[in-house]
Write a protein that holds these residues in place. Structure first.
Motif, PDB file in Angstrom:
ATOM      1  N   TRP A 104       0.723  -1.301   0.122  1.00 56.82           N
ATOM      2  CA  TRP A 104      -0.033   0.048   0.013  1.00 56.82           C
ATOM      3  C   TRP A 104       1.038   1.222   0.000  1.00 56.82           C
ATOM      4  O   TRP A 104       2.113   1.277   0.594  1.00 56.82           O
ATOM      5  CB  TRP A 104      -1.029  -0.031   1.206  1.00 56.82           C
ATOM      6  N   GLU A 180     -14.624  -1.729   3.965  1.00 54.41           N
ATOM      7  CA  GLU A 180     -14.395  -0.385   4.925  1.00 54.41           C
ATOM      8  C   GLU A 180     -15.326  -0.146   5.799  1.00 54.41           C
ATOM      9  O   GLU A 180     -15.157   0.385   6.994  1.00 54.41           O
ATOM     10  CB  GLU A 180     -14.173   0.625   3.597  1.00 54.41           C
ATOM     11  N   ASN A 199       2.187  -4.235   6.099  1.00 53.97           N
ATOM     12  CA  ASN A 199       1.796  -3.689   4.850  1.00 53.97           C
ATOM     13  C   ASN A 199       1.619  -4.548   3.905  1.00 53.97           C
ATOM     14  O   ASN A 199       2.351  -4.893   2.967  1.00 53.97           O
ATOM     15  CB  ASN A 199       3.087  -2.728   4.339  1.00 53.97           C
ATOM     16  N   TYR A 206      -7.288  -4.236   3.158  1.00 53.81           N
ATOM     17  CA  TYR A 206      -7.308  -2.564   3.021  1.00 53.81           C
ATOM     18  C   TYR A 206      -8.478  -1.843   3.833  1.00 53.81           C
ATOM     19  O   TYR A 206      -8.123  -0.688   4.098  1.00 53.81           O
ATOM     20  CB  TYR A 206      -7.217  -2.151   1.324  1.00 53.81           C
ATOM     21  N   ILE A 209      -7.225   0.230   6.638  1.00 54.38           N
ATOM     22  CA  ILE A 209      -6.321   1.366   6.425  1.00 54.38           C
ATOM     23  C   ILE A 209      -7.487   2.591   5.938  1.00 54.38           C
ATOM     24  O   ILE A 209      -7.184   3.598   6.316  1.00 54.38           O
ATOM     25  CB  ILE A 209      -5.513   0.943   5.217  1.00 54.38           C
TER      26      ILE A 209
END
Length: 250
Positions: A104, A180, A199, A206, A209
């Motif tokens: 990322w 998300e 990472n 993701y 993040i």
């Protein structure tokens, strides 16, 4: 004639590669898992679980099974397995191709700190109590016992047993991908003020993040280890295309 291919897996990409190659009549695919996960996801190709006995054991297995290609689709942090694969490929003469997903990259609004190890990530938390979301493998959690002042929320694929010797820890299991919106809800529910993760790259994990960015939460990322220089591609589609070119229909 079918082309025997061994995939070193343990990732979502490895499952997808196995599914795609397994559906192609030109390949005879076997997927190998290290066996660290107690309940692996279901697979559509023959599965091998457990180690090979180091580099020489893997090289012997490659020769004995007449594999024509070794695919390293392991996790970006599985440095020892990737190193063994590179050496076993040279010893056995079986070609190797690795799938190395891109890490990322920071975006506007990210509050990232990077560390070179799990122990360094523990130190970054500092002496004052914090509310920490940990998304590391079970084998990476032990160093956090050195910082019992924090409250930990820990997600892992398998249960953490035995639990950490810290007074405040919440455990739950889950297997990605994680959306998300779900990750945002989790961070808010537990009032998290710092996320610690590797990472890993890719979309499956993701969500946390992106959620941390939206909420202005700090993220401590552990840098990737060094991996051997081998023939590599950056996506499942690239890998499948490479194999299709290397092993045309007969």
């Amino acid at each position: 004639m079918k082309y025997p291919i061994l995939i070193l897996g343990g990732t979502a990409e490895a499952r997808r590669i196995a599914d795609l190659l397994g559906a192609d009549r030109r390949y005879a695919v076997q997927l190998s898992l290290a066996g660290r996960t107690r309940s692996p996801a279901e697979h559509t190709v023959p599965l091998r679980v457990g180690g090979f006995g180091g580099v020489e054991g893997l090289a012997r297995y490659l020769r004995a099974q007449d594999f024509v290609m070794l695919v390293d689709a392991t996790h970006p942090y599985a440095a020892q397995i990737s190193a063994n694969a590179a050496l076993a490929s040279k010893l056995s003469g079986v070609p190797l191709i690795a799938l190395r997903r891109a890490p990322w990259s920071p975006q506007i609004g990210d509050r990232w700190r990077t560390t070179s190890s799990v122990s360094d990530a523990v130190a970054v938390l500092g002496p004052s109590p914090r509310r920490v979301f940990l998304t590391l493998g079970r084998q990476d959690l032990l160093p956090f016992e050195a910082a019992p002042q924090h409250r930990y929320v820990i997600r892992s694929v398998d249960p953490v047993d035995p639990p950490l010797k810290v007074p405040q820890a919440v455990y739950f299991t889950g297997r990605g991908p994680f959306k998300e919106a779900e990750e945002e809800g989790l961070l808010l529910e537990h009032d998290i003020d710092v996320v610690i993760a590797k990472n890993s790259g890719g979309p499956a994990s993701y969500g946390k993040i992106a959620a941390a960015r939206k909420l202005g939460i700090e993220v401590v990322l552990i840098d990737r280890p060094s991996l051997p220089e081998v023939l590599k591609v950056g996506s499942v589609d690239e890998l499948v295309r490479y194999l299709a070119h290397a092993f045309p229909p007969v």
